[in-house]
Motif scaffolding. Structure first.
Motif, PDB file in Angstrom:
ATOM      1  N   GLN A 194       0.825  -1.209   0.000  1.00  0.00           N
ATOM      2  CA  GLN A 194       0.000   0.000   0.000  1.00  0.00           C
ATOM      3  C   GLN A 194       0.857   1.256   0.000  1.00  0.00           C
ATOM      4  OE1 GLN A 194      -2.632  -0.375   3.352  1.00  0.00           O
ATOM      5  NE2 GLN A 194      -3.913  -1.946   2.389  1.00  0.00           N
ATOM      6  N   MET A 195       1.907   1.264   0.815  1.00  0.00           N
ATOM      7  CA  MET A 195       2.765   2.451   0.872  1.00  0.00           C
ATOM      8  C   MET A 195       3.505   2.652  -0.444  1.00  0.00           C
ATOM      9  SD  MET A 195       4.232   2.585   4.783  1.00  0.00           S
ATOM     10  CE  MET A 195       4.913   0.920   4.772  1.00  0.00           C
ATOM     11  N   GLU A 196       3.896   1.550  -1.096  1.00  0.00           N
ATOM     12  CA  GLU A 196       4.510   1.690  -2.414  1.00  0.00           C
ATOM     13  C   GLU A 196       3.519   2.282  -3.412  1.00  0.00           C
ATOM     14  OE1 GLU A 196       5.838  -2.216  -3.312  1.00  0.00           O
ATOM     15  OE2 GLU A 196       7.710  -2.044  -2.152  1.00  0.00           O
ATOM     16  N   GLU A 197       2.243   1.855  -3.322  1.00  0.00           N
ATOM     17  CA  GLU A 197       1.226   2.442  -4.186  1.00  0.00           C
ATOM     18  C   GLU A 197       1.024   3.919  -3.871  1.00  0.00           C
ATOM     19  OE1 GLU A 197      -2.209   0.063  -3.585  1.00  0.00           O
ATOM     20  OE2 GLU A 197      -1.443  -1.667  -4.728  1.00  0.00           O
ATOM     21  N   VAL A 198       1.101   4.259  -2.572  1.00  0.00           N
ATOM     22  CA  VAL A 198       0.985   5.669  -2.183  1.00  0.00           C
ATOM     23  C   VAL A 198       2.134   6.482  -2.797  1.00  0.00           C
ATOM     24  CG1 VAL A 198       1.123   7.258  -0.237  1.00  0.00           C
ATOM     25  CG2 VAL A 198      -0.321   5.242  -0.081  1.00  0.00           C
ATOM     26  N   CYS A 199       3.342   5.915  -2.746  1.00  0.00           N
ATOM     27  CA  CYS A 199       4.493   6.603  -3.341  1.00  0.00           C
ATOM     28  C   CYS A 199       4.276   6.822  -4.836  1.00  0.00           C
ATOM     29  CB  CYS A 199       5.770   5.796  -3.102  1.00  0.00           C
ATOM     30  SG  CYS A 199       6.315   5.732  -1.378  1.00  0.00           S
ATOM     31  N   GLN A 200       3.766   5.787  -5.508  1.00  0.00           N
ATOM     32  CA  GLN A 200       3.518   5.925  -6.943  1.00  0.00           C
ATOM     33  C   GLN A 200       2.446   6.977  -7.222  1.00  0.00           C
ATOM     34  OE1 GLN A 200       5.222   4.455  -9.394  1.00  0.00           O
ATOM     35  NE2 GLN A 200       4.039   5.651 -10.851  1.00  0.00           N
ATOM     36  N   THR A 201       1.400   6.983  -6.371  1.00  0.00           N
ATOM     37  CA  THR A 201       0.337   7.976  -6.540  1.00  0.00           C
ATOM     38  C   THR A 201       0.869   9.386  -6.302  1.00  0.00           C
ATOM     39  OG1 THR A 201      -1.275   6.336  -5.786  1.00  0.00           O
ATOM     40  CG2 THR A 201      -1.969   8.641  -5.798  1.00  0.00           C
ATOM     41  N   ILE A 202       1.737   9.526  -5.288  1.00  0.00           N
ATOM     42  CA  ILE A 202       2.336  10.839  -5.019  1.00  0.00           C
ATOM     43  C   ILE A 202       3.131  11.318  -6.230  1.00  0.00           C
ATOM     44  CG2 ILE A 202       4.068  12.034  -3.621  1.00  0.00           C
ATOM     45  CD1 ILE A 202       3.163  10.345  -1.242  1.00  0.00           C
ATOM     46  N   GLU A 203       3.908  10.420  -6.812  1.00  0.00           N
ATOM     47  CA  GLU A 203       4.685  10.800  -7.994  1.00  0.00           C
ATOM     48  C   GLU A 203       3.775  11.194  -9.160  1.00  0.00           C
ATOM     49  OE1 GLU A 203       7.216   7.538  -8.845  1.00  0.00           O
ATOM     50  OE2 GLU A 203       8.557   7.871  -7.132  1.00  0.00           O
ATOM     51  N   ASP A 204       2.697  10.415  -9.371  1.00  0.00           N
ATOM     52  CA  ASP A 204       1.779  10.726 -10.466  1.00  0.00           C
ATOM     53  C   ASP A 204       1.088  12.073 -10.237  1.00  0.00           C
ATOM     54  OD1 ASP A 204       2.498   8.321 -11.544  1.00  0.00           O
ATOM     55  OD2 ASP A 204       0.748   7.241 -10.792  1.00  0.00           O
ATOM     56  N   ASN A 205       0.593  12.291  -8.998  1.00  0.00           N
ATOM     57  CA  ASN A 205      -0.081  13.554  -8.702  1.00  0.00           C
ATOM     58  C   ASN A 205       0.877  14.742  -8.812  1.00  0.00           C
ATOM     59  OD1 ASN A 205      -2.463  12.189  -8.248  1.00  0.00           O
ATOM     60  ND2 ASN A 205      -2.184  12.051  -6.042  1.00  0.00           N
ATOM     61  N   SER A 206       2.105  14.566  -8.331  1.00  0.00           N
ATOM     62  CA  SER A 206       3.088  15.647  -8.426  1.00  0.00           C
ATOM     63  C   SER A 206       3.386  15.975  -9.885  1.00  0.00           C
ATOM     64  CB  SER A 206       4.373  15.271  -7.691  1.00  0.00           C
ATOM     65  OG  SER A 206       4.126  15.052  -6.310  1.00  0.00           O
ATOM     66  N   ARG A 207       3.528  14.944 -10.690  1.00  0.00           N
ATOM     67  CA  ARG A 207       3.793  15.166 -12.114  1.00  0.00           C
ATOM     68  C   ARG A 207       2.627  15.921 -12.767  1.00  0.00           C
ATOM     69  NH1 ARG A 207       3.876  10.349 -13.356  1.00  0.00           N
ATOM     70  NH2 ARG A 207       6.030   9.947 -12.704  1.00  0.00           N
ATOM     71  N   ARG A 208       1.404  15.546 -12.410  1.00  0.00           N
ATOM     72  CA  ARG A 208       0.235  16.206 -12.976  1.00  0.00           C
ATOM     73  C   ARG A 208       0.166  17.664 -12.526  1.00  0.00           C
ATOM     74  NH1 ARG A 208      -4.791  17.050 -10.844  1.00  0.00           N
ATOM     75  NH2 ARG A 208      -6.511  17.365 -12.334  1.00  0.00           N
ATOM     76  N   GLN A 209       0.400  17.915 -11.249  1.00  0.00           N
ATOM     77  CA  GLN A 209       0.339  19.286 -10.757  1.00  0.00           C
ATOM     78  C   GLN A 209       1.458  20.148 -11.344  1.00  0.00           C
ATOM     79  OE1 GLN A 209      -2.982  18.755  -9.493  1.00  0.00           O
ATOM     80  NE2 GLN A 209      -2.179  20.682  -8.768  1.00  0.00           N
ATOM     81  N   LYS A 210       2.624  19.562 -11.585  1.00  0.00           N
ATOM     82  CA  LYS A 210       3.703  20.307 -12.223  1.00  0.00           C
ATOM     83  C   LYS A 210       3.298  20.729 -13.636  1.00  0.00           C
ATOM     84  CE  LYS A 210       7.531  18.180  -9.667  1.00  0.00           C
ATOM     85  NZ  LYS A 210       8.708  17.280  -9.764  1.00  0.00           N
ATOM     86  N   GLN A 211       2.646  19.803 -14.347  1.00  0.00           N
ATOM     87  CA  GLN A 211       2.189  20.147 -15.691  1.00  0.00           C
ATOM     88  C   GLN A 211       1.163  21.273 -15.646  1.00  0.00           C
ATOM     89  OE1 GLN A 211       0.754  16.457 -17.312  1.00  0.00           O
ATOM     90  NE2 GLN A 211       2.798  15.604 -17.630  1.00  0.00           N
TER      91      GLN A 211
END
Length: 360
Positions: A194-211
């Motif tokens: 679950q925490m690994e999935e959270v890390c992946q979600t954080i990376e995806d959300n950060s990438r989206r917000q940067k865009q």
């Protein structure tokens, strides 16, 4: 009470059997020698079948004859030491059988067929009463012991239980503990996943917000560039208008100056005329022209400060200060902002349509 001494013979036998088994492994098939076992001149042993396979592989012409014996012999190399083995006309069947190894194999198989637990029970003997087997468990001292120790020995005042009962109980407890530990490991692994999935979600959300952030600032820069272009165009138009007016006045003053210079030149030439009658014929007209030229008033001169362009000064300090206050808004997403902008655009386009009936 130390019971490891009673297990030493058993452990030693098991270790010896393992070492013995390693010595009885064929280097070709990697299994225990199958009889008959042949011994090579280099003192290494092989299964006769494995020796025959190696010999046939090294002598393909002999193999093509399809016979079990050869008339001219052959040769191959020992797979253990690479020593060359020269065979007579009998081939591998001419090699001597190792009867000692075959007998050891038979004894090893007999010993291996005996149940291990019976040997263990024979060696579980009490140290204080050497003729007594360990058959009970002291619950007070939590050690296995014998019946004589309970009756006459150190455990006569202790509470005891049958050894198989405690064995089953502790084995069950250990099994339950292992099951709980495995279940706990599964839960920990699930949390890690679950925490690994959270890390992946954080990376995806950060990438989206940067865009989205880049898009916002790019749109803001586009607005600034557009406004800058509009202001530059207004400044260029004002510059062109002023230049055209001043250049027109320059041409007007230049034409007046040229006409006045020509008139002055004609008047000077007329004054040089030596004949009075001829001079008087032209003088009156020249006097009138000079008087009229001197009375001409040139209008349209640029007023003081006409050349100034300070009215096109832009103050951006307050805008820059406002831009410096741009910050993230918790709870506000890019999609919500887009949804809020859409209704405004719809209202903007609907305005003119509503005003059309009133226009005519």
């Amino acid at each position: 009470m130390n019971f490891t001494v009673g297990f030493k013979p058993l452990l030693g036998d098991a270790h010896s059997m393992d070492n013995l088994e390693k010595q009885l492994i064929c280097p070709i098939c990697l299994e225990m020698f199958s009889k008959p076992v042949v011994i090579l001149p280099c003192q290494h042993n092989l299964c006769r079948k494995c020796a025959n396979d190696v010999f046939q592989a090294s002598n393909p012409l002999w193999q093509s004859r399809g016979s079990t014996t050869v008339s001219s012999g052959g040769r191959f190399r020992c797979p253990s030491c690479r020593h060359e083995v020269v065979l007579d006309r009998h081939g591998v069947y001419g090699l001597q059988r190792n009867l000692l190894v075959e007998n050891i194999i038979d004894i090893y198989k007999q010993e291996s067929s005996r149940p291990l637990h019976s040997k263990a029970e024979q060696h579980l003997m009490c140290e204080e009463h050497e003729e007594e087997k360990i058959n009970i468990y002291c619950l007070s001292c939590e050690v296995p012991t014998c019946s004589l120790c309970k009756v006459f020995g150190a455990h006569k005042d202790c509470e005891v239980a049958p050894l198989p009962t405690i064995y089953k109980r502790q084995k069950s407890e250990l099994s339950d503990g292992i099951a709980m530990l495995v279940a706990g490991n599964d839960r920990v692994q699930a949390v890690i996943t679950q925490m690994e999935e959270v890390c992946q979600t954080i990376e995806d959300n950060s990438r989206r917000q940067k865009q989205l952030l880049n898009q916002r600032f790019e749109s803001l820069c586009a607005v600034l560039e557009e406004r800058k272009g509009e202001l530059l165009q207004a400044l260029a138009r004002e510059q062109e208008e002023k230049l055209q007016r001043v250049r027109g006045l320059i041409r007007q003053y230049g034409d007046h100056l040229e006409a006045s210079s020509k008139l002055v030149e004609s008047a000077i030439q007329s004054m040089e005329e030596p004949q009075m009658a001829l001079y008087l014929q032209q003088a009156k007209e020249l006097i009138n022209k000079v008087g009229a030229m001197s009375k001409v008033e040139l209008t349209g001169r640029p007023e003081p400060g006409y050349e100034s362009m300070e009215q096109f000064t832009v103050s951006v300090e307050h805008v820059a200060e406002m831009l410096r206050t741009i910050d993230f808004q918790p709870g506000a997403s890019g999609e919500e902002e887009d949804e809020e902008v859409a209704p405004d655009g719809d209202e903007g386009t609907a305005g003119p349509e509503e005003e059309r009936p009133d226009g005519p």
